[in-house]
Design a protein around this motif. Structure first.
Motif, mmCIF file in Angstrom:
data_model
loop_
_atom_site.group_PDB
_atom_site.id
_atom_site.type_symbol
_atom_site.label_atom_id
_atom_site.label_comp_id
_atom_site.label_asym_id
_atom_site.label_seq_id
_atom_site.Cartn_x
_atom_site.Cartn_y
_atom_site.Cartn_z
ATOM 1 N N LEU A 37 40.455 85.259 21.336
ATOM 2 C CA LEU A 37 41.691 84.916 20.628
ATOM 3 C C LEU A 37 42.544 83.949 21.441
ATOM 4 N N VAL A 38 42.542 84.168 22.757
ATOM 5 C CA VAL A 38 43.309 83.255 23.606
ATOM 6 C C VAL A 38 42.681 81.862 23.563
ATOM 7 N N GLY A 39 41.346 81.793 23.726
ATOM 8 C CA GLY A 39 40.672 80.490 23.680
ATOM 9 C C GLY A 39 40.923 79.800 22.344
ATOM 10 N N TRP A 40 40.897 80.594 21.300
ATOM 11 C CA TRP A 40 41.124 80.075 19.948
ATOM 12 C C TRP A 40 42.551 79.532 19.828
ATOM 13 N N ALA A 41 43.518 80.262 20.411
ATOM 14 C CA ALA A 41 44.912 79.802 20.382
ATOM 15 C C ALA A 41 45.092 78.550 21.237
ATOM 16 N N LEU A 42 44.291 78.452 22.309
ATOM 17 C CA LEU A 42 44.403 77.266 23.158
ATOM 18 C C LEU A 42 43.973 76.004 22.416
ATOM 19 N N ILE A 43 43.181 76.170 21.352
ATOM 20 C CA ILE A 43 42.825 74.989 20.551
ATOM 21 C C ILE A 43 44.098 74.442 19.897
ATOM 22 N N LEU A 44 44.956 75.365 19.429
ATOM 23 C CA LEU A 44 46.239 74.892 18.893
ATOM 24 C C LEU A 44 47.023 74.186 19.987
ATOM 25 N N GLU A 45 47.104 74.854 21.156
ATOM 26 C CA GLU A 45 47.900 74.269 22.232
ATOM 27 C C GLU A 45 47.412 72.880 22.590
ATOM 28 N N TYR A 46 46.156 72.782 22.947
ATOM 29 C CA TYR A 46 45.672 71.516 23.504
ATOM 30 C C TYR A 46 45.357 70.482 22.434
ATOM 31 N N ALA A 47 44.604 70.861 21.413
ATOM 32 C CA ALA A 47 44.185 69.841 20.447
ATOM 33 C C ALA A 47 45.387 69.376 19.616
ATOM 34 N N LEU A 48 46.149 70.329 19.030
ATOM 35 C CA LEU A 48 47.288 69.884 18.231
ATOM 36 C C LEU A 48 48.381 69.305 19.119
ATOM 37 N N GLY A 49 48.466 69.792 20.358
ATOM 38 C CA GLY A 49 49.408 69.189 21.311
ATOM 39 C C GLY A 49 49.051 67.731 21.555
ATOM 40 N N ALA A 50 47.773 67.466 21.746
ATOM 41 C CA ALA A 50 47.346 66.075 21.948
ATOM 42 C C ALA A 50 47.685 65.241 20.713
ATOM 43 N N SER A 51 47.498 65.835 19.531
ATOM 44 C CA SER A 51 47.853 65.108 18.308
ATOM 45 C C SER A 51 49.345 64.787 18.294
ATOM 46 N N ALA A 52 50.169 65.773 18.670
ATOM 47 C CA ALA A 52 51.622 65.553 18.672
ATOM 48 C C ALA A 52 51.975 64.381 19.586
ATOM 49 N N VAL A 53 51.346 64.331 20.750
ATOM 50 C CA VAL A 53 51.679 63.260 21.684
ATOM 51 C C VAL A 53 51.176 61.918 21.156
ATOM 52 N N ALA A 54 50.020 61.938 20.509
ATOM 53 C CA ALA A 54 49.509 60.691 19.932
ATOM 54 C C ALA A 54 50.492 60.166 18.869
ATOM 55 N N VAL A 55 51.065 61.074 18.085
ATOM 56 C CA VAL A 55 52.038 60.650 17.081
ATOM 57 C C VAL A 55 53.322 60.150 17.761
#
Ligand code: ALA
Length: 523
Positions: free
Chosen positions: A102-120
Motif C-alpha cells: 500500500l505504501v509503494g502504491w501510494a508512492l506512485i501518487l507521490e512521485y509520478a503525479l508529483g512529477a506531473s505537477a512539476v511538469a505542468v
C-alpha cells in the motif's frame, strides 16, 4: 500478507545488486534541494494565497514542521536500511507485505503525479516566458480540457485540450534518466545553483518592499484556519495541505541510499540539511510575496472566494486584466517580480524556473523508477519491469513506463490538483514510516542505528497526527482519488503480488535479477 522481508535479507540483496554507489554527502544534499525547491514555491504560492491569504506564511510553517518530523523518522530508517525503495522497503521490513504494497502504491501518487505537477509548473513558466517575448502558444495546447468527473477528477479550463509543453519536458527527462544516474546528479547540482540564485534575487527585491507595506498582511487569515473535517480544503490548514508539496522530495535522498557512499552518515545529512535550507528560503519568499504585492484571495461575483485554480477564477475579469492578482498566476514568483517594478528580473526568475524545474521532474521520476524497481525485484510487480540496461545500467523499462504515466497526467490535469493528489500519497507514506520507526524500536532493539530519531515516542506520534490532519485538510477530490487508488491497489495485490512475492515463494534474494543486472541472460 503480513509476512515481512527481513532486514538482513534486504541488506544482502542490496549488497549484491546492480546500481552504482556514486553519491557523496554534498551531492546528496544537492539531490535533496534539487528535489525540494520547485513548483511548490515557484507556482503553488498562488494556490496557497487563494486558500489562506497572507496566512499562507503559517501554512509554510505548519507544512515545514510536519515534514521535519517525518524527515527525522525517515532518517533513522534510511540510515539503518540504506537501500533503494525508501518508505516501501522500510514498511516491508517492519509492517509486512500488505502495508508495504500500500505504501509503494501510494508512492506512485507521490512521485509520478508529483512529477506531473512539476511538469505542468514548468509549462506555466515557459508559456509565460514565450508570452513576454511576444510568442503566444495556442491556449488549447497549454492547458488540459475542463474535467469534472465523479468527485475525484477535477481541473482544466474552458477551451483547453492538452498541456503540450508539460508532455515535452517529461519526454526529455525520461530520456535523461534512461541514459544514467551519475550524469543526472551532476546535471542536478548545476540547476540547484540556478534555483537558489533565483530565490535569493526574489527575496532581495521583495523583502525590503514588504517592510513598507504592513497593510498587505491584513487581514492575515481571511479564510480562517480551516477545518480538516469539512472537506472544504481551504484556510491555513487547507493551504498547508497543498503547500506541503513544496517540501516533498527530500525523501528522494533516502530513495537514492542504494547509490550512496557511506549511507549511514550521508543520508541523514542529506535529508535534514536540504529540508532546513529550503524552509528558510520559503519563509522569506512568502513574506516577500505578501508584503511586496499582496496575497488576498479573489472573490467571485457572489462574494465567495473562487475555488483555487478553478476555471472561473482564470476567466474572471480580474485575472484576464493586466496586473492580475497573485492568485491568477501560473508563475507566481516571476509574476510578482515583474509587477513590483522588475520586469527583467521577473523574466530571469521565470527563466531560472524554466531551466531548473526539469531537475525536479527528474528527481521525482528517479524516485518513482527506484521504487518500482525494488517492488518488481521483490516479485510484487512483473519481473520484466526491473530489467537493467546493459550499457547504461539503468532500469530502463520501468523508466519508460513511468515517463508515459507522468506525461498522460501532466497533459490533462492542472498543477494544483496534481500536487494535492501527490500529497495524499506522500502523507500516507510519511505516516507509515513514522509508525514503522516506533515499531522497529521494539521488534529490532539491538540493530545498529547510525542515526536515532530524538524523542522518538513524542516526535513520531506528532508526525503521524500532522500527516493525518494535513491529509484530512486536502480537498475532497484528492481524498476521494486516494481512496479509489488504494482500492485498486488492493485488488491488484490480491490478484498478483500476493501470489508472486519472492518472500512468499521462499527466496529472499533474487538471483535472476543479479544476472539481468550484469546484462547477462539468466543462467
Ligand atoms: N517539492 C517539489 C516542488 O515543489 C516537489 O516542486
Amino acid at each position: 500478507m503480513w509476512r515481512v522481508k527481513s532486514l538482513d535479507a534486504i541488506m544482502a540483496t542490496a549488497e549484491k545488486k546492480s546500481l552504482k554507489r556514486s553519491l557523496g554527502p554534498v551531492q546528496l544534499t544537492l539531490l535533496g534541494i534539487g528535489a525540494v525547491i520547485g513548483t511548490g514555491i515557484f507556482v503553488l504560492t498562488a494556490t496557497a494565497a487563494q486558500k489562506a491569504g497572507p496566512g499562507m506564511m503559517m501554512a509554510f510553517v505548519v507544512a515545514g514542521i510536519v515534514c521535519a518530523l517525518a524527515a527525522l523518522c525517515y532518517s533513522e530508517l534510511a540510515s539503518m536500511v540504506p537501500v533503494a525503495g525508501s518508505a516501501y522497503t522500510y514498511s516491508y521490513a517492519v509492517m509486512g507485505e500488505l502495508v508495504a504494497w500500500l505504501v509503494g502504491w501510494a508512492l506512485i501518487l507521490e512521485y509520478a503525479l508529483g512529477a506531473s505537477a512539476v511538469a505542468v509548473g514548468w509549462s506555466g513558466h515557459i508559456v509565460g516566458l514565450l508570452d513576454s517575448i511576444g510568442l503566444h502558444l495556442p491556449h488549447a495546447l497549454t492547458v488540459g480540457p475542463k474535467i469534472e468527473f465523479g468527485g475525484f477528477l477535477r481541473g482544466g479550463e474552458e477551451g483547453g485540450f492538452m498541456n503540450l509543453p508539460a508532455v515535452i519536458v517529461t519526454a526529455l527527462v525520461t530520456t535523461l534518466l534512461v541514459i544514467g544516474t551519475k550524469e543526472s546528479a551532476q546535471f542536478n547540482a548545476a540547476l540547484v545553483a540556478v534555483k537558489i540564485t533565483a530565490l535569493a534575487v526574489f527575496i532581495l527585491i521583495t523583502v525590503p518592499l514588504a517592510f513598507g507595506h504592513p497593510a498587505n498582511f491584513q487581514p492575515f487569515t481571511p479564510r480562517g484556519w480551516g477545518n480538516p473535517l469539512d472537506s472544504s480544503g481551504v484556510g491555513v490548514l487547507g493551504a498547508a495541505a497543498s503547500i506541503f508539496f513544496a517540501y516533498v522530495g527530500f525523501d528522494a535522498v533516502s530513495t537514492a541510499a542504494e547509490e550512496t557512499k557511506n549511507p549511514q552518515r550521508n543520508v541523514p545529512i542529506g535529508l535534514i540539511g536540504s529540508l532546513l535550507i529550503c524552509t528558510v528560503f520559503y519563509l522569506l519568499v512568502a513574506g516577500g510575496v505578501i508584503g511586496a504585492y499582496g496575497a488576498q484571495p479573489l472573490l467571485g461575483p457572489d462574494g465567495v472566494p473562487f475555488a483555487p485554480g478553478a476555471p472561473e477564477l482564470y476567466a474572471s475579469a480580474q485575472c484576464t486584466a493586466e496586473h492580475a492578482p497573485l492568485v491568477c498566476s501560473k508563475e507566481a514568483l516571476a509574476h510578482v517580480a515583474r509587477e513590483v517594478g522588475h520586469p527583467l528580473l521577473g523574466n530571469l526568475i521565470g527563466l531560472a524556473a524554466t531551466i531548473a524545474l526539469p531537475s525536479v521532474v527528474l528527481l521525482m521520476m528517479f524516485g518513482q523508477t527506484r521504487v518500482f524497481f525494488v517492488m518488481a525485484r521483490d516479485g510484487l510487480l512483473p519481473k520484466g519491469l526491473s530489467a537493467v540496461h546493459s550499457r547504461f545500467r539503468t532500469p530502463w523499462v520501468i523508466t519508460i513506463v513511468t515517463g508515459t504515466v507522468v506525461a498522460i497526467a501532466a497533459a490533462f490535469l492542472p498543477v494544483g490538483q496534481l500536487a494535492d493528489y501527490s500529497n495524499s500519497g506522500t502523507l500516507f507514506a510519511f505516516g507509515m514510516v513514522s509508525l514503522g520507526v516506533m515499531i522497529l524500536r521494539f521488534t529490532d532493539k539491538n540493530r545498529a542505528r547510525p542515526f536515532k530519531t530524538p524523542m522518538v515516542f513524542v516526535l513520531a506520534p506528532l508526525a503521524i497526527v500532522g500527516c493525518l490532519v494535513l491529509f484530512l485538510s486536502l480537498n475532497k477530490e484528492s481524498k476521494n482519488l486516494f481512496y479509489i487508488w488504494t482500492a485498486i491497489g488492493l485488488v491488484f495485490y490480491f490478484s498478483y503480488g500476493f501470489w508472486r512475492s519472492n518472500v512468499r515463494r521462499g527466496f529472499e534474494e533474487d538471483v535472476p535479477l543479479d544476472d539481468t543486472a550484469t546484462g547477462q541472460p539468466p543462467a
